[in-house]
Design an enzyme around this catalytic site. Sequence first.
Site, mmCIF file in Angstrom:
data_model
loop_
_atom_site.group_PDB
_atom_site.id
_atom_site.type_symbol
_atom_site.label_atom_id
_atom_site.label_comp_id
_atom_site.label_asym_id
_atom_site.label_seq_id
_atom_site.Cartn_x
_atom_site.Cartn_y
_atom_site.Cartn_z
ATOM 1 N N CYS A 95 0.814 -1.219 0.000
ATOM 2 C CA CYS A 95 0.000 0.000 0.000
ATOM 3 C C CYS A 95 0.849 1.272 0.000
ATOM 4 O O CYS A 95 1.493 1.562 -1.003
ATOM 5 C CB CYS A 95 -0.969 -0.061 1.170
ATOM 6 S SG CYS A 95 -2.423 0.976 0.913
ATOM 7 N N HIS A 197 -3.259 -5.798 2.424
ATOM 8 C CA HIS A 197 -2.715 -5.480 3.740
ATOM 9 C C HIS A 197 -2.651 -6.709 4.651
ATOM 10 O O HIS A 197 -3.240 -7.742 4.361
ATOM 11 C CB HIS A 197 -3.602 -4.455 4.430
ATOM 12 C CG HIS A 197 -3.142 -3.054 4.216
ATOM 13 N ND1 HIS A 197 -1.931 -2.592 4.649
ATOM 14 C CD2 HIS A 197 -3.760 -2.002 3.619
ATOM 15 C CE1 HIS A 197 -1.819 -1.323 4.333
ATOM 16 N NE2 HIS A 197 -2.905 -0.930 3.703
HETATM 17 N N1 GLN Z 1 -1.935 6.777 2.280
HETATM 18 C C1 GLN Z 1 -2.222 5.836 1.299
HETATM 19 C C2 GLN Z 1 -3.647 5.811 0.795
HETATM 20 O O1 GLN Z 1 -4.583 6.132 1.524
HETATM 21 C C3 GLN Z 1 -1.818 4.473 1.801
HETATM 22 C C4 GLN Z 1 -2.696 3.958 2.905
HETATM 23 C C5 GLN Z 1 -2.318 2.598 3.344
HETATM 24 O O2 GLN Z 1 -1.149 2.190 3.343
HETATM 25 N N2 GLN Z 1 -3.326 1.878 3.765
HETATM 26 O O3 GLN Z 1 -3.836 5.480 -0.341
#
Ligand code: GLN
Length: 246
Positions: A95, A197
């Site tokens: 992510c 994730h």
């Molecule tokens: N800040 C990034 C987004 O919202 C990554 C978020 C995350 O790693 N879950 O796309």
Amino acid sequence: MRYSLDLLHFFPDQLNLYGDGGNITIAKKRCEWRGIQFRLHQVERASDADLSNADLFFIGGASDREQALVTDELQKIRSDFKAAIEDGVGGLTVCGGYQFLGSYYQLYNGEKLEGLNLLDFHTVSRVPDATNVKKRLIGDLHVVNPLFGRMIGYENHGGETFHDYDVLGDVVKGYGNNKRDKKEGLHYKNLIGTYMHGPLFSKNPRICDHLILKAMERKYGVTSLEPLDDTFSKEASKRLWSRCIS
Ligand code: GLN
């Protein structure tokens, strides 16, 4: 011969949303079960990262704020990082950790956070609608490709990523890189970027083994890994898949 692999875990405290760091525990066990010594190096500052001796690296997800902070820190070792990836050092980036390897991340207010620019791709944050709700891309993510088979995960991101590299797979359910392409992640040499994730290696051990094998090939010329009993993992994945697809 005593085999060993060295993994760099970048910024374990700042980049560990939803238990992304659990992937390291799994990679460690899957190495040790095969008699491969696993050496973990936690990188808190860019200067701690010995990329010339790294076989693997891991970068977890983060909020926009942390993302900006660590990008600045990683700029200090950008050229070594680029050289390592080009030389086939393998890594999993999740992510936010995936997003900042590209050229930029555009925030919802239009401001552009400069990325590490290791690869030519970019991410644009979704813009809030008239009611000020920014519809993030959240939920189960089901992906398939010939190399890894069926993959299963969970995504939660506001950024949409666009690129022309190979992907981790085709999206069967969920969003992946963006709302448009039905493609998930990125696969460049031995680098994998993903929106899945948490400890995704538990449900998708083939991704983990692929990275271990590539690291073993690169370091020792080993071309296969001892198979492990993944009955539970396969069963869990099968059930989750059938539950979400039906
Ligand atoms: N800040 C990034 C987004 O919202 C990554 C978020 C995350 O790693 N879950 O796309």
